[in-house]
Design an enzyme around this catalytic site. Structure first.
Site, PDB file in Angstrom:
ATOM      1  N   CYS A  94      10.509 -24.538 -45.462  1.00  0.00           N
ATOM      2  CA  CYS A  94       9.264 -24.369 -44.697  1.00  0.00           C
ATOM      3  C   CYS A  94       8.594 -25.711 -44.441  1.00  0.00           C
ATOM      4  O   CYS A  94       7.960 -25.915 -43.402  1.00  0.00           O
ATOM      5  CB  CYS A  94       8.312 -23.438 -45.439  1.00  0.00           C
ATOM      6  SG  CYS A  94       8.984 -21.782 -45.720  1.00  0.00           S
ATOM      7  N   THR A 132       0.918  -2.104 -13.333  1.00  0.00           N
ATOM      8  CA  THR A 132       0.863  -1.741 -11.914  1.00  0.00           C
ATOM      9  C   THR A 132       1.836  -0.633 -11.535  1.00  0.00           C
ATOM     10  O   THR A 132       1.679  -0.003 -10.498  1.00  0.00           O
ATOM     11  CB  THR A 132       1.147  -2.977 -11.036  1.00  0.00           C
ATOM     12  OG1 THR A 132       2.430  -3.510 -11.374  1.00  0.00           O
ATOM     13  CG2 THR A 132       0.088  -4.039 -11.256  1.00  0.00           C
ATOM     14  N   LYS A 133       2.878  -0.424 -12.364  1.00  0.00           N
ATOM     15  CA  LYS A 133       3.784   0.695 -12.096  1.00  0.00           C
ATOM     16  C   LYS A 133       4.532   1.053 -13.365  1.00  0.00           C
ATOM     17  O   LYS A 133       4.632   0.247 -14.303  1.00  0.00           O
ATOM     18  CB  LYS A 133       4.763   0.366 -10.968  1.00  0.00           C
ATOM     19  CG  LYS A 133       5.768  -0.724 -11.274  1.00  0.00           C
ATOM     20  CD  LYS A 133       6.734  -0.878 -10.106  1.00  0.00           C
ATOM     21  CE  LYS A 133       7.788  -1.920 -10.393  1.00  0.00           C
ATOM     22  NZ  LYS A 133       8.760  -2.026  -9.293  1.00  0.00           N
ATOM     23  N   SER A 154      -1.655  -8.173 -10.905  1.00  0.00           N
ATOM     24  CA  SER A 154      -2.925  -8.093 -11.626  1.00  0.00           C
ATOM     25  C   SER A 154      -3.447  -9.441 -12.083  1.00  0.00           C
ATOM     26  O   SER A 154      -4.662  -9.608 -12.257  1.00  0.00           O
ATOM     27  CB  SER A 154      -2.789  -7.157 -12.830  1.00  0.00           C
ATOM     28  OG  SER A 154      -1.771  -7.596 -13.702  1.00  0.00           O
ATOM     29  N   SER A 181      14.046  -6.457  -3.557  1.00  0.00           N
ATOM     30  CA  SER A 181      13.883  -6.282  -5.002  1.00  0.00           C
ATOM     31  C   SER A 181      15.233  -5.988  -5.638  1.00  0.00           C
ATOM     32  O   SER A 181      15.992  -5.140  -5.145  1.00  0.00           O
ATOM     33  CB  SER A 181      12.930  -5.121  -5.292  1.00  0.00           C
ATOM     34  OG  SER A 181      11.618  -5.423  -4.882  1.00  0.00           O
ATOM     35  N   GLU A 224       0.867  -1.187   0.000  1.00  0.00           N
ATOM     36  CA  GLU A 224       0.000   0.000   0.000  1.00  0.00           C
ATOM     37  C   GLU A 224       0.894   1.224   0.000  1.00  0.00           C
ATOM     38  O   GLU A 224       1.429   1.628   1.028  1.00  0.00           O
ATOM     39  CB  GLU A 224      -0.903  -0.007   1.247  1.00  0.00           C
ATOM     40  CG  GLU A 224      -1.900  -1.156   1.277  1.00  0.00           C
ATOM     41  CD  GLU A 224      -2.956  -1.058   0.193  1.00  0.00           C
ATOM     42  OE1 GLU A 224      -3.348   0.073  -0.162  1.00  0.00           O
ATOM     43  OE2 GLU A 224      -3.372  -2.115  -0.323  1.00  0.00           O
ATOM     44  N   LYS A 227      13.547 -23.292 -35.931  1.00  0.00           N
ATOM     45  CA  LYS A 227      14.066 -23.950 -37.132  1.00  0.00           C
ATOM     46  C   LYS A 227      14.493 -22.899 -38.139  1.00  0.00           C
ATOM     47  O   LYS A 227      13.699 -22.019 -38.505  1.00  0.00           O
ATOM     48  CB  LYS A 227      12.993 -24.846 -37.757  1.00  0.00           C
ATOM     49  CG  LYS A 227      13.505 -25.726 -38.886  1.00  0.00           C
ATOM     50  CD  LYS A 227      12.723 -25.525 -40.195  1.00  0.00           C
ATOM     51  CE  LYS A 227      12.893 -24.158 -40.773  1.00  0.00           C
ATOM     52  NZ  LYS A 227      13.338 -24.059 -42.161  1.00  0.00           N
TER      53      LYS A 227
END
Length: 527
Positions: free
Chosen positions: A453, A139-140, A206, A111, A43, A375
């Site tokens: 391919c 969130t930031k 989140s 952190s 908070e 690949k």
């Protein structure tokens, strides 16, 4: 130092995300019931008295469920309610001072966003690290330079482990981690140690706090985390198997290739659905290749339908040969859904060296989603390694290739924690530990458009059968099968040139049999 706490699913709260119909305590309770193992109350703007009141309400929930509660930044609040510990950032109270105030029986996390900060925190006695920022997050505010991606997180984690000494080193990563990328993050951040050490868990905000059902969101995250850790264990066992004596390991892999080929062909009555988002030049050829080899192709490119298709898809092939904005949207949507279902992704970075756009696109795919297989030809592999040792012209690789092709494929495999298939006169397949060369194939493959391919399609068709047990074997099966089909086609008397070769090539993909694979496969273990 405290060690008996579980970092598997670490919830960081954000009361601004709580819906009006619930309290933060209710959200935390439901999240814990879904599988959250540790909670950090964060908070940033709440006054001290209100913070203490809120912390007490959350603590009632966490104590009832025997889950540790940490307080972000505010050591005074942690002391006031006798919380289980704190989490501090680089601009908060110094670690040594926090330890003196809290004592040795409380958890202190730190952190870190660089190897230097991680090393300092470990030497200073942090109980765990919060390594960030992995991806961009709402969130930031995070500057572009502070976004590490899974590869960058792994570098910090590796430095922390190398510094650990006699103290256990524990860590989570944070920043944009969710149900769609959790497996990719945990897989790609594994450190290069004998036990392939994974992070202890992931930290989310989140992904749970903004969910309409936090219990269900936590359950899904735990399922993904458990899958990632189980996958790491299986990969380790397969590496140990292949690292027995060279003769025995090669023989084992040869038989495994035959077994995978047989499994896919026997299952043709219930064909694996292989989704292609590929270039317009080879769409029809790729679909026919998939059918001939035992798969079922679906060429679905719209982003709108990816969510509906994803549960049924066995493998996803992304080929960037021709790209526009609609295809790009479809690719990202398909890869996002594939990660949710842990569906193997094969990436063919066609002509990546031709433009900065292609290079940025592919690096973004690898950062955000990860893949099971890359690949490419030697020029494309060189572009991914950021080396000019091999040059490209358009889609073609120029020159004689790498001086040390084994080192090249191993390096790329270890960087992105995936199988690498490098095509050429000799093909190389590596998981970063073990590398095989494949000597099957025919020069006529280079005389028709899209043969490279088609190799991607073949790899996707076979790798899906063993993607979470031994994708190296699946990739080898795909390369061997299509190259043997080319050999068979080229020696047919009705083949007069590229046109008749193309027609015969599809026939021989269909006709190739397990006995052919067993007797004609030319693979060599190189590492």
């Amino acid at each position: 130092m405290i060690s008996d706490f579980d970092l598997t699913l670490y919830l960081v709260t954000d009361s601004q995300m709580v819906p009006k119909t619930k309290t933060l305590a209710q959200m935390v309770k439901e999240a814990i019931e879904g599988g959250v193992t540790i909670v950090q109350l964060r908070e940033k703007t709440t006054e001290t008295n209100d913070f203490i009141t809120l912390a007490k309400s959350i603590q009632q929930v966490t104590k009832k469920h025997n889950v540790p509660l940490l307080i972000n930044d505010r050591i005074d609040v942690a002391l006031a309610i006798d919380a289980d510990g704190v989490h501090i950032g680089q601009d908060d109270m110094p670690l040594d001072m926090a330890r003196r105030l809290l004592g040795n029986k409380k958890i202190i996390g730190v952190s870190v966003k660089s190897s230097g900060e991680a090393i300092d925190a470990i030497k200073g006695g942090a109980d765990y690290l919060g390594i960030g920022t992995c991806f961009d997050t709402a969130t930031k505010q995070v500057s572009e330079g502070d976004l590490r991606g899974p590869v960058g997180i792994r570098e910090i984690w590796q430095a922390a482990l190398d510094t650990g000494g006699d103290k256990p080193v524990r860590a989570v990563t944070i920043g944009g981690v969710n149900t769609y990328n959790a497996v990719h993050v945990l897989h790609c951040t594994r450190a290069q140690t004998p036990e392939s050490r994974a992070l202890d868990g992931i930290a989310v905000v989140s992904a749970i706090m903004a969910a309409s059902d936090p219990r269900d969101a936590a359950k899904t995250l735990r399922k993904q985390i458990n899958f990632a850790l189980c996958e790491s264990w299986l990969a380790k066992q397969q590496r140990l198997l292949r690292n027995e004596s060279s003769r025995h390991a090669e023989a084992t892999v040869r038989q495994a290739v035959v077994d995978v080929f047989t499994q896919v062909r026997i299952s043709s009555s219930q064909r694996a659905l292989i989704q292609h988002i590929t270039n317009s030049v080879v769409t029809n050829d790729s679909a026919n290749t998939c059918l001939a080899l035992g798969g079922s192709p679906i060429m679905a490119t719209s982003d709108i339908e990816q969510k509906d298709l994803a549960p049924a898809i066995s493998a996803l092939l992304i080929n960037i040969g021709t790209i526009d904005q609609e295809h790009l949207k479809g690719m990202r949507a398909a890869m996002r859904e594939a990660q949710l279902y842990n569906t193997p992704i094969v990436l063919d970075p066609v002509a990546i060296g031709a433009s900065e756009f292609r290079k940025t696109l592919v690096h973004g795919f690898l950062r955000d989603f990860g893949v099971h297989v890359i690949k490419g030809n030697a020029g494309e592999i060189a572009s991914l390694l950021d080396t000019k040792e091999v040059q490209m012209r358009g889609v073609d690789s120029l020159g004689s290739g790498f001086a040390d092709p084994v080192a090249a494929v191993k390096a790329l495999s270890l960087r992105y924690r995936c199988i690498v298939v490098m095509t050429g006169v000799v093909d190389y397949v590596s998981d970063g530990i073990t590398t095989f060369s494949v000597h099957n194939g025919h020069f006529m493959q280079g005389c028709i458009t899209g043969s490279g391919c088609m190799v991607g399609t073949s790899v996707a068709t076979f790798v899906q059968a063993v993607a979470h047990q031994d994708p190296l074997v699946g990739a080898l099966a795909g390369v061997v099968a299509i190259n043997l089909a080319a050999e068979h086609a080229a020696r047919r008397p009705d083949v007069k040139g590229p046109g008749t070769f193309r027609q015969a090539f599809f026939d021989e993909m269909y006709n190739i049999a397990p006995d052919d694979i067993h007797s004609e496969m030319q693979i060599r273990r190189l590492s």
